[in-house]
Motif scaffolding. Structure first.
Motif, PDB file in Angstrom:
ATOM      1  N   CYS A 210     100.625 -56.189 -72.766  1.00  0.00           N
ATOM      2  CA  CYS A 210     101.271 -54.867 -72.856  1.00  0.00           C
ATOM      3  C   CYS A 210     101.133 -54.093 -71.542  1.00  0.00           C
ATOM      4  CB  CYS A 210     100.695 -54.067 -74.018  1.00  0.00           C
ATOM      5  SG  CYS A 210     101.230 -54.659 -75.630  1.00  0.00           S
TER       6      CYS A 210
ATOM      7  N   PRO B  28     109.408 -45.822 -72.740  1.00  0.00           N
ATOM      8  CA  PRO B  28     108.669 -45.195 -73.847  1.00  0.00           C
ATOM      9  C   PRO B  28     108.216 -46.203 -74.909  1.00  0.00           C
ATOM     10  CG  PRO B  28     110.555 -43.852 -73.268  1.00  0.00           C
ATOM     11  CD  PRO B  28     110.692 -45.144 -72.505  1.00  0.00           C
ATOM     12  N   LEU B  29     109.029 -47.206 -75.175  1.00  0.00           N
ATOM     13  CA  LEU B  29     108.650 -48.242 -76.143  1.00  0.00           C
ATOM     14  C   LEU B  29     107.490 -49.089 -75.630  1.00  0.00           C
ATOM     15  CD1 LEU B  29     112.246 -49.401 -77.143  1.00  0.00           C
ATOM     16  CD2 LEU B  29     110.734 -47.840 -78.400  1.00  0.00           C
TER      17      LEU B  29
ATOM     18  N   ARG C  91     104.326 -47.053 -75.861  1.00  0.00           N
ATOM     19  CA  ARG C  91     103.873 -46.984 -77.257  1.00  0.00           C
ATOM     20  C   ARG C  91     103.203 -48.291 -77.656  1.00  0.00           C
ATOM     21  NH1 ARG C  91     101.494 -44.069 -80.692  1.00  0.00           N
ATOM     22  NH2 ARG C  91     101.448 -45.229 -82.608  1.00  0.00           N
TER      23      ARG C  91
ATOM     24  N   ALA D 133      99.770 -48.291 -76.179  1.00  0.00           N
ATOM     25  CA  ALA D 133      98.861 -47.432 -76.949  1.00  0.00           C
ATOM     26  C   ALA D 133      98.441 -48.133 -78.245  1.00  0.00           C
ATOM     27  CB  ALA D 133      99.525 -46.093 -77.245  1.00  0.00           C
ATOM     28  N   ASP D 134      99.381 -48.812 -78.897  1.00  0.00           N
ATOM     29  CA  ASP D 134      99.058 -49.553 -80.120  1.00  0.00           C
ATOM     30  C   ASP D 134      98.089 -50.701 -79.823  1.00  0.00           C
ATOM     31  OD1 ASP D 134     100.704 -47.863 -81.556  1.00  0.00           O
ATOM     32  OD2 ASP D 134     102.370 -49.311 -81.682  1.00  0.00           O
TER      33      ASP D 134
ATOM     34  N   SER E  72      94.683 -49.302 -79.342  1.00  0.00           N
ATOM     35  CA  SER E  72      94.078 -49.005 -80.636  1.00  0.00           C
ATOM     36  C   SER E  72      93.482 -50.267 -81.256  1.00  0.00           C
ATOM     37  CB  SER E  72      95.116 -48.404 -81.584  1.00  0.00           C
ATOM     38  OG  SER E  72      94.593 -48.274 -82.880  1.00  0.00           O
TER      39      SER E  72
ATOM     40  N   ARG F 253      92.553 -40.785 -77.714  1.00  0.00           N
ATOM     41  CA  ARG F 253      93.873 -41.023 -78.299  1.00  0.00           C
ATOM     42  C   ARG F 253      94.800 -39.840 -78.031  1.00  0.00           C
ATOM     43  NH1 ARG F 253      92.903 -40.551 -83.456  1.00  0.00           N
ATOM     44  NH2 ARG F 253      94.185 -38.716 -83.742  1.00  0.00           N
TER      45      ARG F 253
ATOM     46  N   THR G 176      98.321 -39.864 -75.893  1.00  0.00           N
ATOM     47  CA  THR G 176      99.563 -39.366 -76.491  1.00  0.00           C
ATOM     48  C   THR G 176     100.179 -38.256 -75.643  1.00  0.00           C
ATOM     49  OG1 THR G 176      98.796 -39.957 -78.697  1.00  0.00           O
ATOM     50  CG2 THR G 176     100.575 -38.327 -78.560  1.00  0.00           C
TER      51      THR G 176
ATOM     52  N   GLN H 123     101.661 -39.713 -72.516  1.00  0.00           N
ATOM     53  CA  GLN H 123     102.883 -40.453 -72.837  1.00  0.00           C
ATOM     54  C   GLN H 123     104.047 -39.497 -73.052  1.00  0.00           C
ATOM     55  OE1 GLN H 123     102.414 -43.295 -75.972  1.00  0.00           O
ATOM     56  NE2 GLN H 123     104.599 -43.583 -76.210  1.00  0.00           N
TER      57      GLN H 123
ATOM     58  N   ASN I 292     107.556 -39.292 -70.962  1.00  0.00           N
ATOM     59  CA  ASN I 292     108.862 -39.303 -71.635  1.00  0.00           C
ATOM     60  C   ASN I 292     109.715 -38.110 -71.198  1.00  0.00           C
ATOM     61  OD1 ASN I 292     107.920 -41.559 -72.965  1.00  0.00           O
ATOM     62  ND2 ASN I 292     107.640 -40.535 -74.920  1.00  0.00           N
TER      63      ASN I 292
ATOM     64  N   TYR J 143      98.416 -40.990 -67.563  1.00  0.00           N
ATOM     65  CA  TYR J 143      98.477 -41.987 -68.640  1.00  0.00           C
ATOM     66  C   TYR J 143      97.567 -43.164 -68.318  1.00  0.00           C
ATOM     67  CZ  TYR J 143     100.336 -45.277 -72.039  1.00  0.00           C
ATOM     68  OH  TYR J 143     100.457 -46.181 -73.062  1.00  0.00           O
TER      69      TYR J 143
END
Length: 122
Positions: A18, A46-47, A50, A53-54, A57, A73, A77, A80, A84, A102
């Motif tokens: 990622c 942006p995808l 995300r 970030a996932d 996590s 977290r 966010t 991010q 965006n 970020y």
């Protein structure tokens, strides 16, 4: 990436993948912003962020991410969302500044995880 380098850590390979994908999208997005044009990366960044970030996590552990890591977290966010906004507005300077935030937020979260991710030492 260096913080996820130890073999056998849960989610490390996904996280590294990622990171690489987000980095490629960010470079393309940056080039598009400098050139004042649209690009696939401007739409997909942006995808990718995300997904990173996932993956973060999953790497740090969802319980830590929503518990003791909630401040990290939140910073991820917020950074991010700032990226965006900069991409949507076509603001290269804001994009660069937001991306530094970020990157720092993700790295700080990863290195702040309690030592249960580390190998036990005798």
């Amino acid at each position: 990436m260096a913080a996820t380098g130890a073999p056998g850590l849960r989610g490390a390979e996904r996280m590294r993948r990622c990171v690489r994908e987000a980095d490629v999208a960010a470079v393309g997005c940056w080039n598009a912003l400098l050139g004042g044009c649209d690009s696939t990366e401007r739409r997909t960044l942006p995808l990718k962020l995300r997904a990173l970030a996932d993956a973060t996590s999953a790497y740090v552990g969802p319980r830590w991410w929503v518990g003791h890591g909630a401040g990290h977290r939140r910073r991820v966010t917020e950074a991010q969302l700032r990226i965006n906004d900069a991409v949507r507005d076509g603001d290269g300077a804001e994009f660069a500044e937001a991306f530094v935030g970020y990157d720092q937020a993700i790295a700080t979260a990863v290195v702040s995880v309690p030592t249960e991710l580390e190998s036990p030492t005798p």
